[in-house]
Write a protein that holds these residues in place. Structure first.
Motif, PDB file in Angstrom:
ATOM      1  N   SER A  55     -19.011 -61.809 -31.815  1.00  0.00           N
ATOM      2  CA  SER A  55     -20.242 -62.095 -32.547  1.00  0.00           C
ATOM      3  C   SER A  55     -19.971 -62.314 -34.025  1.00  0.00           C
ATOM      4  O   SER A  55     -20.535 -63.224 -34.649  1.00  0.00           O
ATOM      5  N   LEU A  56     -19.099 -61.488 -34.605  1.00  0.00           N
ATOM      6  CA  LEU A  56     -18.764 -61.653 -36.021  1.00  0.00           C
ATOM      7  C   LEU A  56     -18.079 -62.997 -36.259  1.00  0.00           C
ATOM      8  O   LEU A  56     -18.370 -63.687 -37.248  1.00  0.00           O
ATOM      9  N   VAL A  57     -17.182 -63.367 -35.360  1.00  0.00           N
ATOM     10  CA  VAL A  57     -16.505 -64.657 -35.485  1.00  0.00           C
ATOM     11  C   VAL A  57     -17.519 -65.788 -35.380  1.00  0.00           C
ATOM     12  O   VAL A  57     -17.476 -66.767 -36.149  1.00  0.00           O
ATOM     13  N   PHE A  58     -18.447 -65.667 -34.445  1.00  0.00           N
ATOM     14  CA  PHE A  58     -19.466 -66.706 -34.262  1.00  0.00           C
ATOM     15  C   PHE A  58     -20.297 -66.901 -35.528  1.00  0.00           C
ATOM     16  O   PHE A  58     -20.503 -68.034 -35.985  1.00  0.00           O
TER      17      PHE A  58
ATOM     18  N   TRP B  46     -26.200 -71.212 -55.029  1.00  0.00           N
ATOM     19  CA  TRP B  46     -27.314 -71.197 -54.074  1.00  0.00           C
ATOM     20  C   TRP B  46     -26.833 -71.534 -52.663  1.00  0.00           C
ATOM     21  O   TRP B  46     -27.290 -70.940 -51.679  1.00  0.00           O
ATOM     22  N   ALA B  47     -25.892 -72.461 -52.554  1.00  0.00           N
ATOM     23  CA  ALA B  47     -25.355 -72.830 -51.243  1.00  0.00           C
ATOM     24  C   ALA B  47     -24.694 -71.628 -50.574  1.00  0.00           C
ATOM     25  O   ALA B  47     -24.926 -71.344 -49.389  1.00  0.00           O
ATOM     26  N   VAL B  48     -23.861 -70.902 -51.307  1.00  0.00           N
ATOM     27  CA  VAL B  48     -23.179 -69.733 -50.753  1.00  0.00           C
ATOM     28  C   VAL B  48     -24.163 -68.615 -50.446  1.00  0.00           C
ATOM     29  O   VAL B  48     -24.052 -67.916 -49.432  1.00  0.00           O
ATOM     30  N   MET B  49     -25.153 -68.457 -51.313  1.00  0.00           N
ATOM     31  CA  MET B  49     -26.139 -67.390 -51.121  1.00  0.00           C
ATOM     32  C   MET B  49     -26.905 -67.574 -49.814  1.00  0.00           C
ATOM     33  O   MET B  49     -27.117 -66.615 -49.061  1.00  0.00           O
ATOM     34  N   THR B  50     -27.317 -68.789 -49.514  1.00  0.00           N
ATOM     35  CA  THR B  50     -28.145 -69.035 -48.331  1.00  0.00           C
ATOM     36  C   THR B  50     -27.330 -69.146 -47.054  1.00  0.00           C
ATOM     37  O   THR B  50     -27.681 -68.554 -46.026  1.00  0.00           O
ATOM     38  N   THR B  51     -26.225 -69.882 -47.111  1.00  0.00           N
ATOM     39  CA  THR B  51     -25.491 -70.166 -45.881  1.00  0.00           C
ATOM     40  C   THR B  51     -24.535 -69.055 -45.466  1.00  0.00           C
ATOM     41  O   THR B  51     -24.218 -68.919 -44.293  1.00  0.00           O
TER      42      THR B  51
ATOM     43  N   LEU C  59     -12.883 -75.327 -51.883  1.00  0.00           N
ATOM     44  CA  LEU C  59     -11.920 -74.755 -50.932  1.00  0.00           C
ATOM     45  C   LEU C  59     -11.908 -73.227 -51.056  1.00  0.00           C
ATOM     46  O   LEU C  59     -11.873 -72.517 -50.036  1.00  0.00           O
ATOM     47  N   ALA C  60     -11.939 -72.722 -52.271  1.00  0.00           N
ATOM     48  CA  ALA C  60     -11.956 -71.269 -52.481  1.00  0.00           C
ATOM     49  C   ALA C  60     -13.205 -70.646 -51.882  1.00  0.00           C
ATOM     50  O   ALA C  60     -13.161 -69.533 -51.331  1.00  0.00           O
ATOM     51  N   LEU C  61     -14.332 -71.349 -51.952  1.00  0.00           N
ATOM     52  CA  LEU C  61     -15.579 -70.821 -51.380  1.00  0.00           C
ATOM     53  C   LEU C  61     -15.506 -70.777 -49.856  1.00  0.00           C
ATOM     54  O   LEU C  61     -16.040 -69.853 -49.238  1.00  0.00           O
ATOM     55  N   TYR C  62     -14.848 -71.756 -49.249  1.00  0.00           N
ATOM     56  CA  TYR C  62     -14.645 -71.704 -47.803  1.00  0.00           C
ATOM     57  C   TYR C  62     -13.768 -70.510 -47.426  1.00  0.00           C
ATOM     58  O   TYR C  62     -14.026 -69.804 -46.443  1.00  0.00           O
ATOM     59  N   LEU C  63     -12.738 -70.263 -48.216  1.00  0.00           N
ATOM     60  CA  LEU C  63     -11.789 -69.197 -47.907  1.00  0.00           C
ATOM     61  C   LEU C  63     -12.402 -67.810 -48.073  1.00  0.00           C
ATOM     62  O   LEU C  63     -11.903 -66.838 -47.474  1.00  0.00           O
ATOM     63  N   MET C  64     -13.463 -67.707 -48.861  1.00  0.00           N
ATOM     64  CA  MET C  64     -14.054 -66.381 -49.056  1.00  0.00           C
ATOM     65  C   MET C  64     -14.940 -65.986 -47.866  1.00  0.00           C
ATOM     66  O   MET C  64     -15.331 -64.826 -47.753  1.00  0.00           O
ATOM     67  N   ILE C  65     -15.261 -66.914 -46.972  1.00  0.00           N
ATOM     68  CA  ILE C  65     -16.120 -66.587 -45.831  1.00  0.00           C
ATOM     69  C   ILE C  65     -15.490 -65.522 -44.940  1.00  0.00           C
ATOM     70  O   ILE C  65     -16.132 -64.502 -44.647  1.00  0.00           O
ATOM     71  N   PRO C  66     -14.233 -65.696 -44.470  1.00  0.00           N
ATOM     72  CA  PRO C  66     -13.646 -64.624 -43.648  1.00  0.00           C
ATOM     73  C   PRO C  66     -13.521 -63.307 -44.406  1.00  0.00           C
ATOM     74  O   PRO C  66     -13.630 -62.238 -43.796  1.00  0.00           O
ATOM     75  N   LEU C  67     -13.290 -63.358 -45.720  1.00  0.00           N
ATOM     76  CA  LEU C  67     -13.205 -62.127 -46.497  1.00  0.00           C
ATOM     77  C   LEU C  67     -14.548 -61.407 -46.514  1.00  0.00           C
ATOM     78  O   LEU C  67     -14.612 -60.180 -46.346  1.00  0.00           O
ATOM     79  N   HIS C  68     -15.617 -62.172 -46.684  1.00  0.00           N
ATOM     80  CA  HIS C  68     -16.951 -61.568 -46.691  1.00  0.00           C
ATOM     81  C   HIS C  68     -17.269 -60.918 -45.345  1.00  0.00           C
ATOM     82  O   HIS C  68     -17.803 -59.807 -45.293  1.00  0.00           O
ATOM     83  N   TYR C  69     -16.929 -61.591 -44.256  1.00  0.00           N
ATOM     84  CA  TYR C  69     -17.181 -61.020 -42.934  1.00  0.00           C
ATOM     85  C   TYR C  69     -16.229 -59.872 -42.618  1.00  0.00           C
ATOM     86  O   TYR C  69     -16.528 -59.033 -41.759  1.00  0.00           O
ATOM     87  N   TYR C  70     -15.096 -59.823 -43.326  1.00  0.00           N
ATOM     88  CA  TYR C  70     -14.179 -58.692 -43.178  1.00  0.00           C
ATOM     89  C   TYR C  70     -14.835 -57.409 -43.674  1.00  0.00           C
ATOM     90  O   TYR C  70     -14.652 -56.347 -43.083  1.00  0.00           O
TER      91      TYR C  70
ATOM     92  N   LEU D  56     -20.625 -70.042 -38.015  1.00  0.00           N
ATOM     93  CA  LEU D  56     -21.936 -70.606 -38.332  1.00  0.00           C
ATOM     94  C   LEU D  56     -22.113 -70.738 -39.841  1.00  0.00           C
ATOM     95  O   LEU D  56     -22.621 -71.761 -40.326  1.00  0.00           O
ATOM     96  N   SER D  57     -21.698 -69.722 -40.585  1.00  0.00           N
ATOM     97  CA  SER D  57     -21.774 -69.785 -42.050  1.00  0.00           C
ATOM     98  C   SER D  57     -20.906 -70.920 -42.588  1.00  0.00           C
ATOM     99  O   SER D  57     -21.307 -71.648 -43.506  1.00  0.00           O
ATOM    100  N   PHE D  58     -19.716 -71.071 -42.013  1.00  0.00           N
ATOM    101  CA  PHE D  58     -18.822 -72.155 -42.449  1.00  0.00           C
ATOM    102  C   PHE D  58     -19.459 -73.521 -42.205  1.00  0.00           C
ATOM    103  O   PHE D  58     -19.449 -74.395 -43.083  1.00  0.00           O
TER     104      PHE D  58
END
Length: 318
Positions: free
Chosen positions: A73-76, A158-163, A103-114, A80-82
């Motif tokens: 579920s976390l991976v899903f 705003w993009a990172v905040m919402t998605t 690119l850095a903003l994409y890479l922070m997604i797995p860190l945030h879910y970590y 979805l956020s990506f």
């Protein structure tokens, strides 16, 4: 015995009934689509069929990952956020010099879910709205380009905040202690939120089509009417009250409040993405989901309902 069947049987009875109820609604929708085939224009019927078929796929994927467990579920939701963030950047007027920041903003997604996987609420709640918000303008400054700086910094924030940040609250519901919600466990909270959010969209649409005359914000969304808004919110409140004791730790009265919150927040989220599309001069944010448009078109309400419902439940019950 099939493993998937055993996993389903291991779920609380309320979750099994909820999933069965959603599947029955989809069956009813598919039957209605077939019956209406001869009464609708070809284009309208094709869009309706695409929408229902897409709902089957989306519901199936969500049910499967929830049944498999927390990690899936976390991976899903991270994926979805990506997809949502990538779609947001695809419609924004992005500067060529900003590619490394993006690119850095994409890479922070797995860190945030970590942080979610670690159940580290203190870092989860400030990582994006504090540290990442400070990082974005600093990183853009280091690129040495000042033209369009304010627009880029604020739109990326705003993009990172919402998605990412907003949607990730759905994932964090799965981390909350299950013993606090013996009726439905963490999955019950997720199903309650997702179902009411989508139900609210449909209810507001049906009420608006049936009784809607007076428009609320015609320049942003001409189909939004007061009858649709009030009828949809009222219906969502009633359903939220009924489902709360079955799927959540909320009482029926608290479920009424949750329904009100989800109904109003979903309306605002829908309008926000509509305003964004109007500003950019586009009809849909993408074409990934046949009949629905893009990921942002389908998650617009959830971007508002997810964080508000999460904190409503978190501070009431956890």
């Amino acid at each position: 015995m099939d493993l998937s069947f055993l996993l389903i049987l291991s779920l609380p009875a309320s979750i099994q009934y909820a999933m069965l109820g959603v599947l029955l609604l989809l069956v009813a929708g598919s039957v209605a689509e077939r019956l209406l085939a001869s009464r609708m224009a070809a284009d309208a019927h094709r869009e309706l069929r695409q929408r229902i078929n897409s709902w089957w796929v989306m519901v199936g994927v969500i049910f499967v990952v929830l049944i498999i467990g927390r990690f899936a579920s976390l991976v899903f939701f991270a994926v979805l956020s990506f997809l949502a963030l990538r779609e947001f950047f695809s419609i924004l007027p992005v500067r060529h010099t900003d590619r490394r920041v993006i690119l850095a903003l994409y890479l922070m997604i797995p860190l945030h879910y970590y942080w979610i996987a670690l159940e580290w609420y203190g870092v989860f709640i400030i990582f994006i709205p504090v540290y990442l918000f400070l990082f974005i303008p600093f990183a853009l400054l280091m690129l040495g380009e000042t033209k369009g700086f304010i627009r880029s910094a604020t739109s990326y924030q705003w993009a990172v905040m919402t998605t990412v940040f907003a949607i990730s609250h759905v994932a964090y519901l799965l981390i909350l202690p299950g013993d606090t919600n013996p009726a439905g466990g963490p999955i019950g909270l997720v199903l309650y939120l997702l179902f009411l959010t989508q139900f609210n969209d449909v209810a507001q649409y049906l009420w608006g089509k049936t009784l809607g005359k007076r428009k609320i914000v015609p320049k942003i969304s001409p189909n939004k009417t007061w009858a649709g808004f009030l009828g949809g919110v009222s219906t969502t409140m009633a359903l939220g009250m009924v489902l709360a004791p079955w799927l959540t730790p909320l009482s029926w009265f608290e479920g009424l409040g949750a329904g009100l919150l989800i109904g109003v927040a979903g309306f605002v989220g829908d309008l926000t993405v509509s305003a964004t599309k109007r500003d950019l001069g586009i009809k849909d944010t993408g074409q990934l989901i046949p009949g629905h448009g893009g990921v942002l078109d389908r998650t617009d309400s959830l971007m508002y309902t997810a964080p508000l419902f999460f904190h409503f439940v978190y501070y009431l019950k956890y």
